[in-house]
Design a protein around this motif. Structure first.
Motif, PDB file in Angstrom:
ATOM      1  N   LYS A  37       1.347  11.690   7.182  1.00 53.25           N
ATOM      2  CA  LYS A  37       2.462  12.528   6.741  1.00 53.25           C
ATOM      3  C   LYS A  37       2.420  12.849   5.255  1.00 53.25           C
ATOM      4  O   LYS A  37       3.149  13.712   4.778  1.00 53.25           O
ATOM      5  CB  LYS A  37       3.805  11.887   7.121  1.00 53.25           C
ATOM      6  CG  LYS A  37       4.175  10.686   6.285  1.00 53.25           C
ATOM      7  CD  LYS A  37       5.572  10.156   6.605  1.00 53.25           C
ATOM      8  CE  LYS A  37       6.675  10.990   6.008  1.00 53.25           C
ATOM      9  NZ  LYS A  37       7.948  10.241   5.920  1.00 53.25           N
TER      10      LYS A  37
ATOM     11  N   PHE B 172      -1.654   7.450   6.911  1.00 58.81           N
ATOM     12  CA  PHE B 172      -0.815   8.072   5.889  1.00 58.81           C
ATOM     13  C   PHE B 172      -0.742   9.578   6.138  1.00 58.81           C
ATOM     14  O   PHE B 172      -0.596  10.350   5.200  1.00 58.81           O
ATOM     15  CB  PHE B 172      -1.380   7.777   4.496  1.00 58.81           C
ATOM     16  CG  PHE B 172      -1.184   6.350   4.048  1.00 58.81           C
ATOM     17  CD1 PHE B 172       0.067   5.935   3.614  1.00 58.81           C
ATOM     18  CD2 PHE B 172      -2.225   5.445   4.048  1.00 58.81           C
ATOM     19  CE1 PHE B 172       0.260   4.622   3.191  1.00 58.81           C
ATOM     20  CE2 PHE B 172      -2.037   4.133   3.632  1.00 58.81           C
ATOM     21  CZ  PHE B 172      -0.784   3.722   3.201  1.00 58.81           C
TER      22      PHE B 172
ATOM     23  N   GLN C  56       0.803  -1.216   0.000  1.00 62.12           N
ATOM     24  CA  GLN C  56       0.000   0.000   0.000  1.00 62.12           C
ATOM     25  C   GLN C  56       0.837   1.269   0.000  1.00 62.12           C
ATOM     26  O   GLN C  56       0.471   2.262  -0.625  1.00 62.12           O
ATOM     27  CB  GLN C  56      -0.985   0.004   1.180  1.00 62.12           C
ATOM     28  CG  GLN C  56      -0.339  -0.110   2.536  1.00 62.12           C
ATOM     29  CD  GLN C  56      -1.384  -0.061   3.660  1.00 62.12           C
ATOM     30  OE1 GLN C  56      -1.579   0.960   4.284  1.00 62.12           O
ATOM     31  NE2 GLN C  56      -2.076  -1.169   3.872  1.00 62.12           N
ATOM     32  N   GLU C  57       1.962   1.259   0.693  1.00 63.38           N
ATOM     33  CA  GLU C  57       2.796   2.472   0.751  1.00 63.38           C
ATOM     34  C   GLU C  57       3.295   2.830  -0.659  1.00 63.38           C
ATOM     35  O   GLU C  57       3.211   3.985  -1.077  1.00 63.38           O
ATOM     36  CB  GLU C  57       3.983   2.234   1.702  1.00 63.38           C
ATOM     37  CG  GLU C  57       4.846   3.458   1.951  1.00 63.38           C
ATOM     38  CD  GLU C  57       4.470   4.206   3.220  1.00 63.38           C
ATOM     39  OE1 GLU C  57       3.607   3.698   3.990  1.00 63.38           O
ATOM     40  OE2 GLU C  57       5.027   5.296   3.448  1.00 63.38           O
TER      41      GLU C  57
ATOM     42  N   TYR D 160       2.074   1.854  -3.544  1.00 62.88           N
ATOM     43  CA  TYR D 160       0.961   2.205  -4.434  1.00 62.88           C
ATOM     44  C   TYR D 160       0.465   3.617  -4.117  1.00 62.88           C
ATOM     45  O   TYR D 160       0.240   4.419  -5.018  1.00 62.88           O
ATOM     46  CB  TYR D 160      -0.184   1.193  -4.285  1.00 62.88           C
ATOM     47  CG  TYR D 160      -1.323   1.464  -5.237  1.00 62.88           C
ATOM     48  CD1 TYR D 160      -1.394   0.817  -6.465  1.00 62.88           C
ATOM     49  CD2 TYR D 160      -2.331   2.386  -4.916  1.00 62.88           C
ATOM     50  CE1 TYR D 160      -2.441   1.075  -7.357  1.00 62.88           C
ATOM     51  CE2 TYR D 160      -3.363   2.653  -5.788  1.00 62.88           C
ATOM     52  CZ  TYR D 160      -3.425   1.996  -7.006  1.00 62.88           C
ATOM     53  OH  TYR D 160      -4.453   2.260  -7.872  1.00 62.88           O
ATOM     54  N   PHE D 161       0.298   3.897  -2.828  1.00 66.27           N
ATOM     55  CA  PHE D 161      -0.188   5.224  -2.392  1.00 66.27           C
ATOM     56  C   PHE D 161       0.668   6.332  -2.999  1.00 66.27           C
ATOM     57  O   PHE D 161       0.160   7.340  -3.459  1.00 66.27           O
ATOM     58  CB  PHE D 161      -0.142   5.286  -0.863  1.00 66.27           C
ATOM     59  CG  PHE D 161      -0.720   6.530  -0.245  1.00 66.27           C
ATOM     60  CD1 PHE D 161      -2.046   6.567   0.151  1.00 66.27           C
ATOM     61  CD2 PHE D 161       0.060   7.658  -0.026  1.00 66.27           C
ATOM     62  CE1 PHE D 161      -2.587   7.706   0.742  1.00 66.27           C
ATOM     63  CE2 PHE D 161      -0.466   8.797   0.563  1.00 66.27           C
ATOM     64  CZ  PHE D 161      -1.796   8.825   0.947  1.00 66.27           C
ATOM     65  N   LEU D 162       1.978   6.102  -2.979  1.00 68.80           N
ATOM     66  CA  LEU D 162       2.906   7.115  -3.481  1.00 68.80           C
ATOM     67  C   LEU D 162       3.159   6.970  -4.979  1.00 68.80           C
ATOM     68  O   LEU D 162       4.018   7.641  -5.538  1.00 68.80           O
ATOM     69  CB  LEU D 162       4.217   7.044  -2.692  1.00 68.80           C
ATOM     70  CG  LEU D 162       4.064   7.363  -1.197  1.00 68.80           C
ATOM     71  CD1 LEU D 162       5.361   7.094  -0.446  1.00 68.80           C
ATOM     72  CD2 LEU D 162       3.625   8.821  -1.016  1.00 68.80           C
ATOM     73  N   ARG D 163       2.395   6.068  -5.579  1.00 67.48           N
ATOM     74  CA  ARG D 163       2.477   5.860  -7.025  1.00 67.48           C
ATOM     75  C   ARG D 163       3.871   5.441  -7.476  1.00 67.48           C
ATOM     76  O   ARG D 163       4.308   5.733  -8.581  1.00 67.48           O
ATOM     77  CB  ARG D 163       2.022   7.118  -7.793  1.00 67.48           C
ATOM     78  CG  ARG D 163       0.590   7.580  -7.437  1.00 67.48           C
ATOM     79  CD  ARG D 163      -0.465   6.523  -7.793  1.00 67.48           C
ATOM     80  NE  ARG D 163      -1.847   6.991  -7.622  1.00 67.48           N
ATOM     81  CZ  ARG D 163      -2.654   6.655  -6.612  1.00 67.48           C
ATOM     82  NH1 ARG D 163      -2.211   5.870  -5.626  1.00 67.48           N
ATOM     83  NH2 ARG D 163      -3.898   7.103  -6.575  1.00 67.48           N
TER      84      ARG D 163
ATOM     85  N   GLN E  12       6.823   4.899   9.120  1.00 61.96           N
ATOM     86  CA  GLN E  12       6.931   5.893   8.039  1.00 61.96           C
ATOM     87  C   GLN E  12       7.270   7.296   8.541  1.00 61.96           C
ATOM     88  O   GLN E  12       7.795   8.107   7.799  1.00 61.96           O
ATOM     89  CB  GLN E  12       5.652   5.905   7.185  1.00 61.96           C
ATOM     90  CG  GLN E  12       4.462   6.369   7.939  1.00 61.96           C
ATOM     91  CD  GLN E  12       3.133   6.193   7.224  1.00 61.96           C
ATOM     92  OE1 GLN E  12       2.134   6.583   7.750  1.00 61.96           O
ATOM     93  NE2 GLN E  12       3.109   5.599   6.030  1.00 61.96           N
TER      94      GLN E  12
ATOM     95  N   PHE F 122      -7.918   5.800  -3.267  1.00 55.89           N
ATOM     96  CA  PHE F 122      -6.743   5.571  -2.416  1.00 55.89           C
ATOM     97  C   PHE F 122      -5.500   6.241  -3.019  1.00 55.89           C
ATOM     98  O   PHE F 122      -5.130   5.970  -4.158  1.00 55.89           O
ATOM     99  CB  PHE F 122      -6.524   4.060  -2.300  1.00 55.89           C
ATOM    100  CG  PHE F 122      -5.277   3.678  -1.549  1.00 55.89           C
ATOM    101  CD1 PHE F 122      -5.099   4.004  -0.214  1.00 55.89           C
ATOM    102  CD2 PHE F 122      -4.268   2.955  -2.186  1.00 55.89           C
ATOM    103  CE1 PHE F 122      -3.953   3.625   0.472  1.00 55.89           C
ATOM    104  CE2 PHE F 122      -3.116   2.571  -1.503  1.00 55.89           C
ATOM    105  CZ  PHE F 122      -2.966   2.914  -0.183  1.00 55.89           C
ATOM    106  N   GLY F 123      -4.897   7.141  -2.257  1.00 52.55           N
ATOM    107  CA  GLY F 123      -3.683   7.820  -2.711  1.00 52.55           C
ATOM    108  C   GLY F 123      -3.926   8.885  -3.757  1.00 52.55           C
ATOM    109  O   GLY F 123      -2.978   9.519  -4.225  1.00 52.55           O
TER     110      GLY F 123
ATOM    111  N   ASN G  21       4.360  -0.504   7.806  1.00 53.18           N
ATOM    112  CA  ASN G  21       4.623   0.847   7.281  1.00 53.18           C
ATOM    113  C   ASN G  21       4.097   1.963   8.168  1.00 53.18           C
ATOM    114  O   ASN G  21       4.785   2.942   8.432  1.00 53.18           O
ATOM    115  CB  ASN G  21       4.065   0.980   5.858  1.00 53.18           C
ATOM    116  CG  ASN G  21       2.567   0.753   5.760  1.00 53.18           C
ATOM    117  OD1 ASN G  21       2.014  -0.102   6.470  1.00 53.18           O
ATOM    118  ND2 ASN G  21       1.900   1.486   4.898  1.00 53.18           N
TER     119      ASN G  21
END
Ligand SMILES: [Mn+2]
Ligand SMILES: [Mn+2]
Lengths: 129, 329, 329, 129
Positions: free
Chosen positions: D4, D2, C17-18, C20-23, C304, D82-83, C300
């Motif tokens: 941050k 998330f 997920q980390e 993916y979240f940050l692409r 993080q 998401f994101g 994460n």
């Protein structure tokens, strides 16, 4: 759990020394379901008509033996047995006036298996003769 | 009706605490009461009904055994406590704890009990250290599995690991049937209502209990509903009342020495309001349990503010129910 | 080394997920990553990595199956959610819930998943009503047994009763290995220290966790110790972290469809800091489990704030450990 | 979880209409591990240099589509994935002064399986050019 039986109706009276009232006493039981070593009776606090008496003015009498609350803290032999009627003696110059009084009693017991102190409270109207 | 079994009936004198406290019954009177109800196994709490405990004179034990003979009763279990906080400024040392437990074992042996109830908060290491002395005294130490603990709780698992590791035959369990509260006790509900709780919230909490919702969630929701302090306390009580699966006793049956037949409210001679003995007793029979069902009435504290307490009648009803559930075809 | 078994390895994309979240990874990149690690079972969360869910075009499913073929991966499980609070002023009606669950079943079937994860908070009555549709879709509904629930929790017992009563073969369990936290996670401990908790109190809480003390007691004691708000929150976390007995899976094994291999902190390629897979995997083998171990990295969020997150490396290490623990002699 | 990453460093700027600054905007993500229908995004609250802007002054833009926070409450189709980077637009006559600003962002999300709202918070120093 036996809070309503903490204050015993009988035995509320002034205590005299040399003919002068030096305080009053009432009979009481612990609100817990077994006897306790008195070192675990952390406090017995008496309030009459809204006035709470200092810890130092209070003496507990079990089977004729008087003990200050402070002395009880380090007495590892004496026990206050289950349902046993003891006496709380409160020093108060002149005692209380005769008549009806609102009496509140709060006990704080240190029960080893509980993380918090066990508090017991009873409140009764008693007649002082 | 039950199949063949060897389950016996008894009473923990804890059940008669209200009457003893008020000096309506003395110790002998309590024993006589149990005998009259045909509940012949006597469980006792030294610190409750034996003034002077743990230093009791020989004469006391002599009288005890005379009573047992006279009333045809049998000592089953002594309930120990451990005052780890005896001193204001420090906990008991391990050695002091051991001494205290040993005094309880000695007392249990002198009473003629085969079993001693170990308080659930006692550390397994302490009990393990007492095994040799328990063997000597010929007394089995039964950890009371008391709500909110249950057989699968990690604290209890520590005991199970110890029992398996040492292969001792002197440490086992006393499940307290308070771990099988299937329905929220009516006496607790009514007590809360008499002491400032709100009917709407009480109903919500009881409903959530039946649905087995996580207490955290219920407590939070009650907060949102704007409940009173009494309501919040009532919701918090969910943390200490549990339903678990009676069939879990089967796995532990060889180590179950005694059973605390906890109850709050015998509605009549056929049922307890919240604890389904009709589900529990068949499991004990199936597992070959051959110890005592020892009544533990704990309803008095929930009704005494409003109603007269009649512990004897409550115990009587429970034993009529037991007779029925234990009757073999 | 393990005896013969049919346990397979996979990854829930939740683990990534980390990234993916940050692409840093897209959905295809996540799948390719799992394939590269030899973890061929792909569990996915529609609402996480499939924008537009639940209304996905045919083209999406076509692409999904192309990826599966291309990377040699297998769809294992779809994780459903149920937005009972979609409307501000009311909860979903039962019928709306059923519609939502059916949409998830349809999606799972189209992905080619044999299993759908049911969120632990979903009422058993709703799942029961969906059984016919699950049969039609040929998708099994696995209730996620997520900490602080466990197999013997009364909420889970409601599911067990329903499964036994209906004799369905389409409702079972997905235990999340977060119910086997034997040691307090180091990453949570360190996170608390970085956010205002006191070392002395943190140590006290972790020690109490190892001793399996009732959380209520620990929380109260921390209050007495004069802990900070962060300390109290840390103590409160004990209510949600549990250790239970992995052997309890054996009784439920026929109904275990899938396993969430939750982890927080792969110290190296041989061990997770807090969850003892070396105790867990032998139980799964003993019970004849033949589904997937589906990695669920959840470290994460605990690191993080202070460290770079490398979920791929964490998952890689877990799978090296799995290979070792699954290797047959 | 998330938190941050809620405030995206890029994209903090004033917004003009007819050559006059009518507010400012910044880019943001939700702090949750899955996408959500916007009806469950209860609040997105912006604070700059200690000044919190009213809910009514705030508009969320997702994929070019602006929505007031109030409109989002009853929008059951739009999702914040998401994101996904969305934009918060805050109406403020004259916009913000160029230079460094302390920006705080607080989200409140209604997560069905949690009894309490999920709060997310991020705080960053951003430079407005
Ligand atoms: Mn008991
Ligand atoms: Mn999981």
């Amino acid at each position: 759990m036996f809070d309503k039986y903490m204050i015993v109706e009988d035995g509320f009276r002034n205590v005299s020394e040399n003919g002068r009232a030096i305080g009053f006493q009432l009979n009481t039981r612990l609100p817990y379901y077994r006897g306790l070593g008195v070192s675990m009776v952390e406090d017995v606090s008496v309030t009459v008509d809204g006035q709470t008496f200092p810890r130092e003015a209070t003496t507990i009498v079990l089977r004729g033996r008087p003990m200050s609350l402070e002395a009880m803290e380090t007495d590892y032999r004496e026990r206050w047995e289950f349902g046993e009627v003891g006496t709380v003696l409160v020093r108060k110059e002149g005692g209380l006036a005769p008549g009806v009084h609102q009496v509140d009693l709060t006990d704080r017991l240190r029960i080893s298996y509980l993380p918090f102190p066990l508090l017991g409270h009873d409140s009764k109207q008693l007649v002082l003769k | 009706m039950a199949t063949q079994h060897h389950i016996k009936r008894g009473v923990s004198l804890y059940s008669l605490q209200e009457e003893y406290f008020l000096r309506k019954l003395d110790l002998e009177g309590c024993i006589a009461t149990c005998a009259r109800l045909g509940a012949l196994g006597i469980e006792s709490i030294g610190e409750q009904m034996m003034p002077g405990f743990p230093k009791l004179p020989d004469a006391f034990y002599a009288r005890w055994h005379q009573w047992m003979a006279h009333y045809g009763t049998v000592p089953t279990c002594h309930d120990m406590f451990l005052d780890t906080k005896r001193y204001k400024d420090r906990l008991l040392t391990d050695d002091e704890m051991i001494e205290s437990i040993k005094a309880d074992l000695r007392h249990a042996a002198r009473l003629g009990c085969k079993v001693m109830r170990v308080l659930v908060s006692v550390k397994p290491e302490m009990v393990e250290r007492c095994i040799p002395y328990a063997e000597e005294c010929n007394v089995k130490m039964g950890l009371e599995i008391h709500s909110p603990f249950h057989f699968d709780h990690p604290w209890i698992m520590r005991y199970t690991e110890m029992i398996e590791r040492t292969r001792t035959r002197h440490v086992g369990y006393i499940p307290d049937m308070g771990i099988y509260v299937k329905r929220f006790p009516r006496v607790m509900r009514d007590h809360a209502l008499r002491h400032g709780a709100t009917e709407k919230i009480i109903d919500f909490v009881c409903q959530a209990y039946e649905e087995r919702v996580l207490p955290d969630y219920v407590i939070f929701d009650v907060g949102l509903m704007g409940g009173s302090e009494a309501d919040r306390r009532f919701a918090e009580s969910l943390r200490h009342i549990i339903w678990s699966n009676p069939r879990r006793m089967l796995e532990f049956m060889p180590h179950i020495y005694h059973v605390h037949a906890k109850f709050y409210d015998m509605v009549d001679e056929t049922r307890e309001y919240s604890i389904p003995y009709e589900e529990i007793i068949p499991v004990l029979i199936e597992g070959g349990y051959d110890g005592y069902l020892s009544s533990e009435y704990e309803g008095n504290r929930w009704i005494q503010d409003a109603y007269p307490v009649d512990s004897i009648e409550q115990v009587r009803r429970q034993h009529v129910m037991f007779e029925h559930l234990l009757a073999t075809r």
